[in-house]
Design a protein around this motif. Structure first.
Motif, mmCIF file in Angstrom:
data_model
loop_
_atom_site.group_PDB
_atom_site.id
_atom_site.type_symbol
_atom_site.label_atom_id
_atom_site.label_comp_id
_atom_site.label_asym_id
_atom_site.label_seq_id
_atom_site.Cartn_x
_atom_site.Cartn_y
_atom_site.Cartn_z
ATOM 1 N N PHE A 77 35.349 39.019 59.300
ATOM 2 C CA PHE A 77 35.994 38.920 58.001
ATOM 3 C C PHE A 77 37.460 39.333 58.051
ATOM 4 O O PHE A 77 38.336 38.587 57.649
ATOM 5 N N ALA A 78 37.737 40.533 58.539
ATOM 6 C CA ALA A 78 39.105 41.060 58.500
ATOM 7 C C ALA A 78 39.983 40.556 59.639
ATOM 8 O O ALA A 78 41.197 40.749 59.617
ATOM 9 N N GLY A 79 39.371 39.911 60.648
ATOM 10 C CA GLY A 79 40.149 39.368 61.753
ATOM 11 C C GLY A 79 40.764 40.411 62.676
ATOM 12 O O GLY A 79 41.721 40.123 63.387
ATOM 13 N N LEU A 117 35.025 52.358 58.971
ATOM 14 C CA LEU A 117 36.033 51.331 59.238
ATOM 15 C C LEU A 117 35.649 49.986 58.617
ATOM 16 O O LEU A 117 36.516 49.246 58.148
ATOM 17 N N ALA A 118 34.370 49.679 58.600
ATOM 18 C CA ALA A 118 33.903 48.455 57.940
ATOM 19 C C ALA A 118 34.208 48.513 56.447
ATOM 20 O O ALA A 118 34.721 47.546 55.865
ATOM 21 N N ASP A 119 33.890 49.648 55.837
ATOM 22 C CA ASP A 119 34.163 49.804 54.408
ATOM 23 C C ASP A 119 35.660 49.703 54.120
ATOM 24 O O ASP A 119 36.073 49.095 53.131
ATOM 25 N N GLN A 120 36.483 50.280 54.991
ATOM 26 C CA GLN A 120 37.938 50.191 54.818
ATOM 27 C C GLN A 120 38.425 48.750 54.936
ATOM 28 O O GLN A 120 39.314 48.325 54.197
ATOM 29 N N ALA A 121 37.823 47.994 55.852
ATOM 30 C CA ALA A 121 38.257 46.617 56.108
ATOM 31 C C ALA A 121 38.041 45.705 54.903
ATOM 32 O O ALA A 121 38.745 44.705 54.752
#
Length: 172
Positions: A77-79, A117-121
Protein backbone atom coordinates in the motif's frame (compact mmCIF):
# COMPACT_ATOMS: atom_id res chain seq x y z
CA UNK A 1 14.87 -16.57 35.48
CA UNK A 2 13.25 -17.99 32.34
CA UNK A 3 11.83 -15.52 29.84
CA UNK A 4 8.13 -15.86 29.04
CA UNK A 5 5.97 -14.02 26.54
CA UNK A 6 4.37 -11.02 28.25
CA UNK A 7 0.74 -10.74 29.27
CA UNK A 8 -1.61 -8.92 26.91
CA UNK A 9 -4.75 -6.91 27.58
CA UNK A 10 -7.20 -6.65 24.73
CA UNK A 11 -8.64 -3.20 24.10
CA UNK A 12 -12.44 -3.13 23.74
CA UNK A 13 -13.61 -2.77 20.16
CA UNK A 14 -15.99 -0.01 19.10
CA UNK A 15 -19.60 -1.11 18.73
CA UNK A 16 -21.03 2.01 17.11
CA UNK A 17 -19.73 4.58 14.69
CA UNK A 18 -17.89 4.80 11.42
CA UNK A 19 -16.30 2.03 9.37
CA UNK A 20 -12.64 2.89 9.96
CA UNK A 21 -12.69 2.52 13.76
CA UNK A 22 -14.51 -0.80 13.37
CA UNK A 23 -11.95 -2.17 10.89
CA UNK A 24 -9.08 -0.96 13.05
CA UNK A 25 -10.76 -2.34 16.17
CA UNK A 26 -11.23 -5.81 14.68
CA UNK A 27 -7.69 -5.83 13.33
CA UNK A 28 -6.29 -4.82 16.72
CA UNK A 29 -8.50 -7.42 18.42
CA UNK A 30 -7.01 -10.17 16.27
CA UNK A 31 -3.46 -8.85 16.69
CA UNK A 32 -3.94 -8.94 20.45
CA UNK A 33 -5.56 -12.39 20.31
CA UNK A 34 -2.46 -13.85 18.65
CA UNK A 35 -0.31 -12.34 21.39
CA UNK A 36 -2.70 -13.66 24.07
CA UNK A 37 -2.13 -17.18 22.70
CA UNK A 38 1.59 -16.66 23.32
CA UNK A 39 1.34 -15.02 26.75
CA UNK A 40 3.08 -16.84 29.59
CA UNK A 41 4.86 -19.35 27.37
CA UNK A 42 8.61 -19.90 27.32
CA UNK A 43 10.80 -19.57 24.25
CA UNK A 44 10.81 -23.34 23.81
CA UNK A 45 7.05 -23.59 24.13
CA UNK A 46 6.60 -20.89 21.49
CA UNK A 47 8.75 -23.02 19.17
CA UNK A 48 6.73 -26.19 19.83
CA UNK A 49 4.94 -27.53 16.77
CA UNK A 50 1.28 -28.48 17.06
CA UNK A 51 1.56 -32.05 15.85
CA UNK A 52 3.77 -33.89 13.39
CA UNK A 53 4.25 -33.56 10.49
CA UNK A 54 3.21 -29.88 10.77
CA UNK A 55 5.89 -27.36 11.65
CA UNK A 56 3.30 -24.76 12.65
CA UNK A 57 4.25 -23.01 15.90
CA UNK A 58 3.07 -19.95 17.79
CA UNK A 59 6.40 -18.25 17.15
CA UNK A 60 6.13 -19.07 13.46
CA UNK A 61 2.68 -17.48 13.39
CA UNK A 62 3.97 -14.31 15.10
CA UNK A 63 6.87 -14.10 12.64
CA UNK A 64 4.55 -14.75 9.69
CA UNK A 65 2.12 -12.06 10.73
CA UNK A 66 4.97 -9.56 11.16
CA UNK A 67 5.93 -10.35 7.54
CA UNK A 68 2.32 -10.00 6.39
CA UNK A 69 1.86 -6.67 8.21
CA UNK A 70 5.01 -5.38 6.53
CA UNK A 71 4.05 -6.75 3.12
CA UNK A 72 0.51 -5.41 2.85
CA UNK A 73 0.58 -2.12 4.70
CA UNK A 74 4.11 -0.88 4.15
CA UNK A 75 5.32 -2.46 0.92
CA UNK A 76 2.13 -2.95 -1.09
CA UNK A 77 0.00 0.00 0.00
CA UNK A 78 2.51 2.64 1.11
CA UNK A 79 5.19 1.63 -1.41
CA UNK A 80 7.96 1.58 1.18
CA UNK A 81 11.17 -0.06 0.05
CA UNK A 82 11.59 -2.56 2.88
CA UNK A 83 12.81 -6.13 2.53
CA UNK A 84 11.53 -9.31 4.04
CA UNK A 85 12.03 -9.98 7.74
CA UNK A 86 12.46 -13.75 7.82
CA UNK A 87 11.88 -15.05 4.30
CA UNK A 88 14.39 -15.18 1.48
CA UNK A 89 14.92 -16.94 -1.83
CA UNK A 90 16.92 -19.59 0.01
CA UNK A 91 14.22 -19.95 2.66
CA UNK A 92 10.86 -18.71 1.29
CA UNK A 93 9.07 -19.94 4.42
CA UNK A 94 11.74 -18.77 6.85
CA UNK A 95 9.11 -17.19 9.08
CA UNK A 96 7.83 -20.70 9.86
CA UNK A 97 10.89 -22.85 9.15
CA UNK A 98 13.94 -21.08 10.59
CA UNK A 99 13.19 -21.25 14.31
CA UNK A 100 16.14 -23.23 15.69
CA UNK A 101 18.15 -20.09 16.45
CA UNK A 102 15.24 -17.66 16.59
CA UNK A 103 14.91 -15.45 19.65
CA UNK A 104 11.21 -15.19 20.59
CA UNK A 105 11.72 -12.05 22.68
CA UNK A 106 13.27 -10.29 19.68
CA UNK A 107 10.65 -11.69 17.31
CA UNK A 108 7.79 -10.44 19.51
CA UNK A 109 9.42 -7.00 19.62
CA UNK A 110 9.70 -7.12 15.81
CA UNK A 111 6.00 -7.97 15.59
CA UNK A 112 5.08 -4.99 17.80
CA UNK A 113 7.32 -2.71 15.73
CA UNK A 114 5.80 -3.90 12.43
CA UNK A 115 2.26 -3.38 13.74
CA UNK A 116 3.14 0.18 14.80
CA UNK A 117 4.82 0.91 11.47
CA UNK A 118 1.88 -0.57 9.56
CA UNK A 119 -0.53 1.64 11.48
CA UNK A 120 1.69 4.67 10.78
CA UNK A 121 1.82 3.84 7.06
CA UNK A 122 -1.97 4.07 6.73
CA UNK A 123 -2.76 6.75 9.32
CA UNK A 124 -5.04 9.35 7.81
CA UNK A 125 -5.30 7.52 4.47
CA UNK A 126 -8.71 6.99 2.93
CA UNK A 127 -10.08 3.44 2.91
CA UNK A 128 -11.02 3.90 -0.76
CA UNK A 129 -7.46 4.82 -1.75
CA UNK A 130 -6.29 2.48 -4.49
CA UNK A 131 -3.00 0.74 -5.10
CA UNK A 132 -1.75 -1.96 -7.45
CA UNK A 133 -0.82 -5.27 -5.88
CA UNK A 134 2.28 -7.26 -6.81
CA UNK A 135 -0.02 -9.39 -8.99
CA UNK A 136 -1.29 -6.35 -10.87
CA UNK A 137 -4.70 -6.13 -9.19
CA UNK A 138 -6.25 -2.79 -8.29
CA UNK A 139 -7.18 -2.89 -4.62
CA UNK A 140 -8.36 -0.46 -1.95
CA UNK A 141 -6.86 0.07 1.50
CA UNK A 142 -10.20 -1.26 2.78
CA UNK A 143 -9.35 -4.59 1.08
CA UNK A 144 -6.12 -4.84 3.11
CA UNK A 145 -7.99 -4.32 6.36
CA UNK A 146 -10.51 -7.01 5.47
CA UNK A 147 -7.80 -9.38 4.27
CA UNK A 148 -5.71 -8.85 7.42
CA UNK A 149 -8.71 -9.48 9.68
CA UNK A 150 -9.36 -12.71 7.77
CA UNK A 151 -5.70 -13.74 7.87
CA UNK A 152 -5.45 -13.17 11.62
CA UNK A 153 -8.77 -14.92 12.27
CA UNK A 154 -7.60 -18.01 10.35
CA UNK A 155 -4.22 -18.10 12.04
CA UNK A 156 -5.73 -17.41 15.46
CA UNK A 157 -7.70 -20.61 15.00
CA UNK A 158 -4.40 -22.39 14.42
CA UNK A 159 -2.92 -20.61 17.45
CA UNK A 160 -5.80 -21.75 19.64
CA UNK A 161 -5.17 -25.39 18.75
CA UNK A 162 -1.41 -25.08 19.20
CA UNK A 163 -1.82 -23.44 22.62
CA UNK A 164 -4.27 -26.12 23.73
CA UNK A 165 -1.77 -28.78 22.65
CA UNK A 166 1.04 -27.09 24.62
CA UNK A 167 -0.64 -26.59 27.98
CA UNK A 168 -4.39 -27.15 27.68
CA UNK A 169 -5.26 -23.43 27.66
CA UNK A 170 -8.31 -22.63 25.56
CA UNK A 171 -10.47 -19.60 24.92
CA UNK A 172 -9.75 -15.87 24.93
Amino acid sequence: MTWTAPAVTRIPMPTLGDERPHLQGWLDHHRQTLLLKCAGLTAEQLKTAAVAPSNLTLLGLVRHMAEVERWWFRRSFAGQQVGDLYCSEASPDGDFDDLATADPETDLATFHREVALADQAVAGRDLAEEFTSSRGRQLHLRWIYLHMIEEYARHNGHADLIRERIDGTTGV
